[in-house]
Motif scaffolding. Sequence first.
Motif, PDB file in Angstrom:
ATOM      1  N   VAL A 130       0.844  -1.196   0.000  1.00 38.26           N
ATOM      2  CA  VAL A 130       0.000   0.000   0.000  1.00 38.26           C
ATOM      3  C   VAL A 130       0.880   1.246   0.000  1.00 38.26           C
ATOM      4  O   VAL A 130       0.683   2.182  -0.786  1.00 38.26           O
ATOM      5  N   ALA A 131       1.867   1.252   0.893  1.00 37.75           N
ATOM      6  CA  ALA A 131       2.782   2.390   0.990  1.00 37.75           C
ATOM      7  C   ALA A 131       3.566   2.586  -0.307  1.00 37.75           C
ATOM      8  O   ALA A 131       3.781   3.727  -0.751  1.00 37.75           O
ATOM      9  N   ASP A 132       3.986   1.490  -0.914  1.00 41.25           N
ATOM     10  CA  ASP A 132       4.745   1.582  -2.170  1.00 41.25           C
ATOM     11  C   ASP A 132       3.907   2.210  -3.282  1.00 41.25           C
ATOM     12  O   ASP A 132       4.408   3.020  -4.077  1.00 41.25           O
ATOM     13  N   ALA A 133       2.635   1.830  -3.355  1.00 43.19           N
ATOM     14  CA  ALA A 133       1.748   2.375  -4.383  1.00 43.19           C
ATOM     15  C   ALA A 133       1.541   3.880  -4.186  1.00 43.19           C
ATOM     16  O   ALA A 133       1.577   4.666  -5.146  1.00 43.19           O
ATOM     17  N   ILE A 134       1.340   4.291  -2.933  1.00 42.14           N
ATOM     18  CA  ILE A 134       1.166   5.711  -2.637  1.00 42.14           C
ATOM     19  C   ILE A 134       2.451   6.475  -2.939  1.00 42.14           C
ATOM     20  O   ILE A 134       2.438   7.552  -3.542  1.00 42.14           O
ATOM     21  N   THR A 135       3.577   5.903  -2.514  1.00 42.19           N
ATOM     22  CA  THR A 135       4.876   6.550  -2.714  1.00 42.19           C
ATOM     23  C   THR A 135       5.171   6.774  -4.185  1.00 42.19           C
ATOM     24  O   THR A 135       5.711   7.817  -4.575  1.00 42.19           O
ATOM     25  N   LEU A 136       4.816   5.808  -5.023  1.00 45.35           N
ATOM     26  CA  LEU A 136       5.049   5.936  -6.465  1.00 45.35           C
ATOM     27  C   LEU A 136       4.318   7.148  -7.025  1.00 45.35           C
ATOM     28  O   LEU A 136       4.889   7.926  -7.809  1.00 45.35           O
ATOM     29  N   GLU A 137       3.078   7.339  -6.620  1.00 52.64           N
ATOM     30  CA  GLU A 137       2.303   8.494  -7.086  1.00 52.64           C
ATOM     31  C   GLU A 137       2.869   9.798  -6.539  1.00 52.64           C
ATOM     32  O   GLU A 137       2.921  10.816  -7.248  1.00 52.64           O
ATOM     33  N   VAL A 138       3.307   9.770  -5.280  1.00 47.83           N
ATOM     34  CA  VAL A 138       3.888  10.971  -4.672  1.00 47.83           C
ATOM     35  C   VAL A 138       5.152  11.384  -5.422  1.00 47.83           C
ATOM     36  O   VAL A 138       5.361  12.568  -5.717  1.00 47.83           O
ATOM     37  N   LYS A 139       5.999  10.421  -5.743  1.00 45.20           N
ATOM     38  CA  LYS A 139       7.250  10.726  -6.443  1.00 45.20           C
ATOM     39  C   LYS A 139       6.978  11.375  -7.800  1.00 45.20           C
ATOM     40  O   LYS A 139       7.692  12.296  -8.214  1.00 45.20           O
ATOM     41  N   LYS A 140       5.954  10.911  -8.486  1.00 45.61           N
ATOM     42  CA  LYS A 140       5.586  11.511  -9.771  1.00 45.61           C
ATOM     43  C   LYS A 140       5.150  12.959  -9.584  1.00 45.61           C
ATOM     44  O   LYS A 140       5.530  13.855 -10.359  1.00 45.61           O
ATOM     45  N   ASP A 141       4.349  13.200  -8.534  1.00 46.39           N
ATOM     46  CA  ASP A 141       3.878  14.561  -8.261  1.00 46.39           C
ATOM     47  C   ASP A 141       5.034  15.477  -7.882  1.00 46.39           C
ATOM     48  O   ASP A 141       5.096  16.636  -8.319  1.00 46.39           O
ATOM     49  N   VAL A 142       5.949  14.970  -7.062  1.00 48.57           N
ATOM     50  CA  VAL A 142       7.092  15.778  -6.636  1.00 48.57           C
ATOM     51  C   VAL A 142       7.969  16.138  -7.829  1.00 48.57           C
ATOM     52  O   VAL A 142       8.428  17.284  -7.964  1.00 48.57           O
ATOM     53  N   GLU A 143       8.181  15.180  -8.703  1.00 49.30           N
ATOM     54  CA  GLU A 143       8.986  15.439  -9.900  1.00 49.30           C
ATOM     55  C   GLU A 143       8.346  16.531 -10.756  1.00 49.30           C
ATOM     56  O   GLU A 143       9.034  17.435 -11.259  1.00 49.30           O
ATOM     57  N   HIS A 144       7.035  16.462 -10.918  1.00 46.20           N
ATOM     58  CA  HIS A 144       6.327  17.466 -11.710  1.00 46.20           C
ATOM     59  C   HIS A 144       6.413  18.844 -11.057  1.00 46.20           C
ATOM     60  O   HIS A 144       6.620  19.858 -11.739  1.00 46.20           O
ATOM     61  N   LEU A 145       6.263  18.894  -9.733  1.00 41.70           N
ATOM     62  CA  LEU A 145       6.357  20.168  -9.022  1.00 41.70           C
ATOM     63  C   LEU A 145       7.747  20.776  -9.184  1.00 41.70           C
ATOM     64  O   LEU A 145       7.880  21.985  -9.430  1.00 41.70           O
ATOM     65  N   LYS A 146       8.769  19.951  -9.074  1.00 39.22           N
ATOM     66  CA  LYS A 146      10.133  20.461  -9.178  1.00 39.22           C
ATOM     67  C   LYS A 146      10.456  20.938 -10.586  1.00 39.22           C
ATOM     68  O   LYS A 146      11.245  21.876 -10.770  1.00 39.22           O
ATOM     69  N   GLN A 147       9.856  20.309 -11.558  1.00 38.84           N
ATOM     70  CA  GLN A 147      10.027  20.780 -12.936  1.00 38.84           C
ATOM     71  C   GLN A 147       9.475  22.185 -13.118  1.00 38.84           C
ATOM     72  O   GLN A 147       9.877  22.915 -14.024  1.00 38.84           O
ATOM     73  N   ASN A 148       8.552  22.559 -12.229  1.00 38.61           N
ATOM     74  CA  ASN A 148       7.965  23.901 -12.254  1.00 38.61           C
ATOM     75  C   ASN A 148       8.543  24.795 -11.144  1.00 38.61           C
ATOM     76  O   ASN A 148       7.925  25.778 -10.741  1.00 38.61           O
ATOM     77  N   ASN A 149       9.753  24.412 -10.679  1.00 42.52           N
ATOM     78  CA  ASN A 149      10.480  25.189  -9.669  1.00 42.52           C
ATOM     79  C   ASN A 149       9.717  25.350  -8.352  1.00 42.52           C
ATOM     80  O   ASN A 149       9.783  26.392  -7.698  1.00 42.52           O
TER      81      ASN A 149
END
Length: 284
Positions: free
Chosen positions: A10-29
């Motif tokens: 469960v944690a791994d599935a949530i973490t995977l989505e979080v990492k995608k969101d964080v990457e997108h946010l960082k791409q937008n500074n």
Amino acid sequence: MGKLIKGKPVADAITLEVKKDVEHLKQNNIFPKLKIVRIGEREDDIAYERAALKRMQTCDIACEVVALPAEISQEDFILKLKSVNDDKTVHGILLFRPLPKHIDEDKVKYIINAEKDIDCFNPINVSKVMEGDETGFSPCTPTASMEILKYYNVEIRGKLAVVVGRSMVVGKPLSMLLLKEDATVLMCHSKTENLKELTSKADILIAAVGKAKMITKDYIKQGSTVIDVGINIEQDGNLFGDVNTDDCLEKSGLITPVPLGVGSVTTAVLAKHLVKATKLSILY
């Protein structure tokens, strides 16, 4: 024979989505940042802090810890918490509770902005949980319990869910989250009369009473789902839940262990809430 349902998938599935969101946010500074505020050296706080730091590192989220002495005065604590809250680089704040007895929660619970209050301390977020308003933040541990139920496809609608525990940290908000999913909810506690009779009717039993191994097979219904939220650290350092897992395993349908159950999902929910808070900061 029941099945142990662990938190890691469960944690791994949530973490995977979080990492995608964080990457997108960082791409937008935009760089998500969590600040943990801890008073004193409680073993359970430090264990959670260690797990939270590890999760944030996995998600590439900046995280800092503000460790304060157990004897800090209320006035100094308020000043420190206001400083953390006013830091514009911080998107989410986790304040470990319960606070020491000499600090009045009623005097500090509004200090953390509701938009940064990712573990539901501010009464604004508490009210949103009661109303089923998803724009707020529900406490991470109850939310983790719900994530486990959904991940393992446990039917909630129309089922009898019995919650043993009535704290504002777990029992009460978890009851509201279950109600939102159309469960029929019965809230019990350590002083409930005929507790075994009530819990043994539950399709879903949530143990959050804070007594090690209190729930035995006599408390559960054949084939039921048992979620153990308890964290009890004994003098030898061993960790136990509120459920006697070995005793209940054969009679249950699904059951979470302690450790490796709800606790492992809680830090993933914390990261998910931090991302949500970061996105809210863009809107305000």
